[in-house]
Structure formats: structure tokens, C-alpha cells
Design an enzyme around this catalytic site. Sequence first.
Site, short mmCIF file in Angstrom:
data_model
loop_
_atom_site.label_atom_id
_atom_site.label_comp_id
_atom_site.label_asym_id
_atom_site.label_seq_id
_atom_site.Cartn_x
_atom_site.Cartn_y
_atom_site.Cartn_z
N ASN A 9 -5.31 12.21 8.34
CA ASN A 9 -4.59 10.99 7.95
C ASN A 9 -3.67 10.62 9.11
O ASN A 9 -2.65 11.25 9.33
CB ASN A 9 -3.78 11.27 6.67
CG ASN A 9 -2.93 10.08 6.25
OD1 ASN A 9 -3.04 9.00 6.84
ND2 ASN A 9 -2.09 10.27 5.24
N TRP A 10 -4.07 9.59 9.85
CA TRP A 10 -3.31 9.22 11.05
C TRP A 10 -2.04 8.47 10.71
O TRP A 10 -1.22 8.21 11.58
CB TRP A 10 -4.19 8.35 11.98
CG TRP A 10 -5.37 9.09 12.56
CD1 TRP A 10 -5.77 10.37 12.27
CD2 TRP A 10 -6.30 8.61 13.54
NE1 TRP A 10 -6.89 10.71 13.00
CE2 TRP A 10 -7.24 9.65 13.78
CE3 TRP A 10 -6.45 7.39 14.22
CZ2 TRP A 10 -8.30 9.50 14.69
CZ3 TRP A 10 -7.51 7.25 15.12
CH2 TRP A 10 -8.42 8.29 15.35
N LYS A 11 -1.87 8.09 9.46
CA LYS A 11 -0.67 7.35 9.01
C LYS A 11 -0.45 6.13 9.93
O LYS A 11 -1.41 5.57 10.44
CB LYS A 11 0.53 8.28 8.93
CG LYS A 11 0.22 9.53 8.06
CD LYS A 11 1.41 10.33 7.69
CE LYS A 11 0.97 11.53 6.83
NZ LYS A 11 2.08 12.34 6.35
N HIS A 95 -1.14 8.58 -2.04
CA HIS A 95 -0.39 9.42 -1.11
C HIS A 95 1.10 9.37 -1.48
O HIS A 95 1.60 8.32 -1.88
CB HIS A 95 -0.60 8.94 0.34
CG HIS A 95 -0.10 9.94 1.33
ND1 HIS A 95 1.23 10.04 1.66
CD2 HIS A 95 -0.74 10.91 2.03
CE1 HIS A 95 1.38 11.04 2.52
NE2 HIS A 95 0.19 11.59 2.76
N GLU A 97 3.65 9.13 0.23
CA GLU A 97 4.43 8.11 0.94
C GLU A 97 4.26 6.75 0.26
O GLU A 97 5.19 5.94 0.20
CB GLU A 97 4.03 8.08 2.42
CG GLU A 97 4.58 9.30 3.16
CD GLU A 97 3.74 9.81 4.31
OE1 GLU A 97 2.90 9.07 4.84
OE2 GLU A 97 3.92 11.00 4.67
N GLU A 167 -0.87 17.72 -2.26
CA GLU A 167 0.07 17.68 -1.15
C GLU A 167 1.49 17.82 -1.68
O GLU A 167 2.08 16.83 -2.14
CB GLU A 167 -0.06 16.36 -0.38
CG GLU A 167 -1.41 16.11 0.23
CD GLU A 167 -1.35 15.14 1.40
OE1 GLU A 167 -1.84 15.49 2.47
OE2 GLU A 167 -0.78 14.04 1.24
N GLY A 173 5.04 16.97 6.70
CA GLY A 173 5.78 16.64 7.91
C GLY A 173 7.03 17.48 8.12
O GLY A 173 7.86 17.17 8.97
N SER A 213 1.68 20.08 6.38
CA SER A 213 1.93 20.93 7.55
C SER A 213 0.81 21.93 7.83
O SER A 213 1.08 23.07 8.23
CB SER A 213 3.28 21.65 7.42
OG SER A 213 4.33 20.70 7.38
N GLY A 234 -2.01 15.64 8.48
CA GLY A 234 -1.24 14.54 9.04
C GLY A 234 -1.02 14.75 10.52
O GLY A 234 -1.93 14.53 11.34
N GLY A 235 0.15 15.22 10.89
CA GLY A 235 0.56 15.37 12.29
C GLY A 235 -0.49 16.00 13.19
O GLY A 235 -0.77 15.47 14.28
O1 13P Z 1 0.71 13.80 4.42
C1 13P Z 1 -0.11 14.54 4.94
C2 13P Z 1 -1.53 14.18 5.00
O2 13P Z 1 -1.82 13.12 4.16
C3 13P Z 1 0.32 15.80 5.58
O3 13P Z 1 1.06 15.51 6.70
P1 13P Z 1 1.48 16.68 7.73
O4 13P Z 1 0.22 17.46 8.03
O5 13P Z 1 2.04 15.98 8.92
O6 13P Z 1 2.48 17.53 7.00
#
Ligand code: 13P
Length: 250
Positions: A9-11, A95, A97, A167, A173, A213, A234-235
Amino acid sequence: MRTQIVAGNWKMNCSLDESLHLLNELKLKDFSKSNAEVIIAPPYTNLYPIHQNLKNSSIKISSQNINENESGAFTGEISPKMLKSVGVEYVIIGHSERRAIYNESDALLAKKVTAALKHDLKIMFCVGEVLEQRKAEKHFDVVKEQLEKGLFHISASEMKNVVIAYEPVWAIGTGETASPEQAQEIHEHIRKVLAEKYNQDMANQTSILYGGSVKPNNAKEIFAKKDVDGGLIGGASLDADSFAEIVMSF
Ligand SMILES: O=C(CO)COP(=O)(O)O
């Protein structure tokens, strides 16, 4: 056997140039060595160019969101049909967020699920508790309620197009991950909830991903757990080497 999946997920990261650069690096990786299906979820603006550049690759494309309506006066929104028309196969729905920052309710998410399925889009449906709920040991109930309100209006046959992503919000993050045991415990719970609502066969066939993470140094241990079928990253998905290493954990 369940499909094992690693999704990035590149956000809200990567300009077009940056996206294509990252994609080119990913295309150099030999994902055929892994048993996992690989999905990337770039920002909307980069979906089509990425689709065009992905010809002959096994990498699949997801969007990070979807609008629940067919078309019309919804300024700034993107419909299921539009996503489908640019080569999108999966959509991320729910998600944390989107739930927290954009106030997306369970009822709205349920509509998004219906809209995605109507247009033959597969879904990665996210659930997870915040830290206070974990501390109060409410995480099992929270996740069950999110599934009941956002997802369980669909039929068992429609569930074949759904992947669930657990999640925990406190692990997104933050560098803090659920331990492999914590992940296993709640994934097993999710599978039990699916079996109670639908049937055991369906529950056994549904892939449940862990997100929060996940890094090259912890992926293997988490993915080794019986009910963990992959990860939503994510990251670490923004770095081709890290993402590829996570994919190769399978
Ligand atoms: O929200 C995430 C994937 O959708 C997880 O993010 P991180 O891997 O950066 O913690």
C-alpha cells in the site's frame, strides 16, 4: 490451499516518475521464486501508467479506495467502473486511515463493498483496533463488529472475492508490530467469526493478511503462523529491495 498474498500500500506517496521508477525496480525482481501473489496499490493518478507498464508481469494492481456510487456529481471521487477501466483488479476498503481521518463509517464501507463486487473488483477489507481498545482487551469484539457491519451483508459466494487484512492501528507506521502470537490469535478469531457467519470451508479458503510495520526482518516469523496468509505492507513497500525481501519470505 489459501492464496498467499503480499500487497504494497503505497498510500499518498510517489509522483508519476517515482512510481514508474519503483515499478521498474520491482519488475527486475524474480517473484516467481515466491509462492505469494504480489499486489501493489499506488495512488490513483499512477494506476493507469502502471497498468500500461505492467504488461507481461504477474504483479496485480489495487486502488487504495473507491467511491460507492456509479457516477454523477461527486466531485473528487473515483467510481468502480473508472477503476476497472484502468486495469485495477483489487480495491482496499476500510483502511484505518480512511476510517479515522475521513470518518468512513461501517455503513459507508458496506456500500463500497457492494459497489466493488458489482463491478467484479476484488476486495482487501481492512479491520483493526486502536491502542485503547487493545489495552481494554476489546480487540476481538472490535474486529468482529467491523466485519459484521462492513462485510457480512454479502453472500458466501461473493466472499470468494474478498481478502481480509488485519491491521492493528497501533502498529501502523509506528515500528511496533503485533507479535507473531498476537497476530495468530486474532487471525484465528477472524477465521472463526467467518466460519460462524458462513461456513468452515469458506473460512478456510479466505486469505487473512497482517499489516502493521511488517519489515524484511520480521515478515518470515509473522507469515509462518498458521492463520497468517500474507501481509499488507506500507512503508517497506516503497523500497523495492525491502518489499521483494518480504515477498520472498514465502
Ligand atoms: O497501513 C499499512 C498498510 O496498509 C501498514 O503500514 P506500515 O507497514 O507502514 O506500518
